[in-house]
Write a protein that holds these residues in place. Structure first.
Motif, PDB file in Angstrom:
ATOM      1  N   LYS A  23       0.811  -1.215   0.000  1.00 54.16           N
ATOM      2  CA  LYS A  23       0.000   0.000   0.000  1.00 54.16           C
ATOM      3  C   LYS A  23       0.849   1.273   0.000  1.00 54.16           C
ATOM      4  N   ARG A  24       1.969   1.266   0.704  1.00 52.56           N
ATOM      5  CA  ARG A  24       2.785   2.479   0.820  1.00 52.56           C
ATOM      6  C   ARG A  24       3.233   3.041  -0.534  1.00 52.56           C
ATOM      7  N   PRO A  25       3.722   2.191  -1.463  1.00 52.99           N
ATOM      8  CA  PRO A  25       4.098   2.744  -2.772  1.00 52.99           C
ATOM      9  C   PRO A  25       2.898   3.314  -3.543  1.00 52.99           C
ATOM     10  N   LEU A  26       1.722   2.745  -3.323  1.00 50.95           N
ATOM     11  CA  LEU A  26       0.528   3.284  -3.981  1.00 50.95           C
ATOM     12  C   LEU A  26       0.268   4.706  -3.496  1.00 50.95           C
ATOM     13  N   VAL A  27       0.338   4.904  -2.183  1.00 44.99           N
ATOM     14  CA  VAL A  27       0.141   6.240  -1.606  1.00 44.99           C
ATOM     15  C   VAL A  27       1.236   7.183  -2.093  1.00 44.99           C
ATOM     16  N   LEU A  40      -5.631  13.904   0.133  1.00 42.53           N
ATOM     17  CA  LEU A  40      -4.543  12.933   0.185  1.00 42.53           C
ATOM     18  C   LEU A  40      -4.474  12.311   1.574  1.00 42.53           C
ATOM     19  N   ASP A  41      -4.620  13.110   2.616  1.00 42.48           N
ATOM     20  CA  ASP A  41      -4.687  12.568   3.987  1.00 42.48           C
ATOM     21  C   ASP A  41      -5.820  11.553   4.100  1.00 42.48           C
ATOM     22  N   GLN A  42      -6.966  11.884   3.525  1.00 47.40           N
ATOM     23  CA  GLN A  42      -8.135  11.011   3.607  1.00 47.40           C
ATOM     24  C   GLN A  42      -7.893   9.704   2.839  1.00 47.40           C
ATOM     25  N   ILE A  43      -7.245   9.774   1.681  1.00 44.26           N
ATOM     26  CA  ILE A  43      -6.914   8.562   0.925  1.00 44.26           C
ATOM     27  C   ILE A  43      -5.942   7.702   1.717  1.00 44.26           C
ATOM     28  N   GLU A  44      -4.980   8.329   2.380  1.00 33.12           N
ATOM     29  CA  GLU A  44      -4.034   7.568   3.210  1.00 33.12           C
ATOM     30  C   GLU A  44      -4.773   6.824   4.314  1.00 33.12           C
ATOM     31  N   ARG A  45      -5.708   7.491   4.958  1.00 33.05           N
ATOM     32  CA  ARG A  45      -6.484   6.819   6.015  1.00 33.05           C
ATOM     33  C   ARG A  45      -7.316   5.684   5.429  1.00 33.05           C
ATOM     34  N   TYR A  46      -7.910   5.907   4.284  1.00 33.02           N
ATOM     35  CA  TYR A  46      -8.700   4.883   3.599  1.00 33.02           C
ATOM     36  C   TYR A  46      -7.828   3.672   3.260  1.00 33.02           C
ATOM     37  N   LEU A  47      -6.659   3.936   2.719  1.00 30.18           N
ATOM     38  CA  LEU A  47      -5.799   2.862   2.235  1.00 30.18           C
ATOM     39  C   LEU A  47      -4.977   2.212   3.337  1.00 30.18           C
ATOM     40  N   LEU A  48      -4.402   3.017   4.193  1.00 31.33           N
ATOM     41  CA  LEU A  48      -3.491   2.490   5.207  1.00 31.33           C
ATOM     42  C   LEU A  48      -4.118   2.347   6.582  1.00 31.33           C
ATOM     43  N   GLY A  49      -5.225   3.023   6.787  1.00 33.84           N
ATOM     44  CA  GLY A  49      -5.840   2.955   8.103  1.00 33.84           C
ATOM     45  C   GLY A  49      -5.273   3.971   9.067  1.00 33.84           C
ATOM     46  N   PHE A  50      -4.276   4.707   8.644  1.00 33.34           N
ATOM     47  CA  PHE A  50      -3.693   5.767   9.459  1.00 33.34           C
ATOM     48  C   PHE A  50      -2.905   6.691   8.550  1.00 33.34           C
ATOM     49  N   VAL A  51      -2.563   7.856   9.034  1.00 31.22           N
ATOM     50  CA  VAL A  51      -1.782   8.809   8.248  1.00 31.22           C
ATOM     51  C   VAL A  51      -0.305   8.493   8.451  1.00 31.22           C
ATOM     52  N   LEU A  52       0.411   8.382   7.351  1.00 30.29           N
ATOM     53  CA  LEU A  52       1.836   8.062   7.416  1.00 30.29           C
ATOM     54  C   LEU A  52       2.626   9.142   8.150  1.00 30.29           C
TER      55      LEU A  52
END
Length: 172
Positions: free
Chosen positions: A74-78, A150-162
């Protein structure tokens, strides 16, 4: 010129900038179609899977042939989305509608699509707002809208903000 014609011309102007400054994480623009001297449409690279589809497909996977996406996948996607947003901001554009349905995944790379609401920084947004649930209406295009999404997509994808915060984009 009709309202529809003005919108199409506005979209063509955005794609012209993207054509002048291509980037791997931004949809590839090939040009526009003219018929009898009239604008008919925009030609773009075709992509097959949205980020939303990819995440949902993996979340529903019940066997080992298609396991859930790991954090390292997931990290490379973000990061790809982040890189695309930074590029847009560097060329003076604001997407204004970043969400998982407006990001495609192709060969494990993310590509930002759907530039209907894309405007130059500070340009009027008119009456149209972002996808419901993914951002709030702003009167003028502002990079902060993309940062929040972008913050919201990170939460959606990773479950938390990087730890690498999206707010770093505003420092570019």
């Amino acid at each position: 010129m009709s309202q529809s014609g003005i919108k199409q011309l506005q979209k063509a102007e955005i794609y012209k900038v993207l054509w002048q400054y291509p980037y791997p994480n931004i949809a590839r623009y090939y040009g526009c179609v003219l018929e009898n001297g009239r604008f008919r449409g925009i030609c773009l690279q075709r992509y097959s899977t949205t980020l939303k589809q990819r995440v949902e497909r993996h979340a529903k996977a019940k066997d080992e042939r298609e396991p859930a996406l790991s954090e390292t996948e997931k990290r490379p996607l973000v990061q790809g989305i982040r890189d695309g947003v930074v590029h847009l901001h560097l060329v003076g554009l604001v997407h204004n509608d970043l969400n998982p349905s407006n990001v495609m995944v192709e060969d494990d790379a993310t590509i930002i699509i759907d530039f209907d609401l894309c405007r130059r920084q500070g340009e009027s947004m008119g009456m149209k707002g972002p996808t419901p649930g993914w951002g709030t209406y702003t009167e003028y295009a502002n990079q902060e809208s993309d940062v929040r999404n972008l913050d919201q997509i990170e939460r959606y994808l990773l479950g938390f903000v990087l730890n690498i915060r999206a707010s770093a984009l505003t420092e570019v």
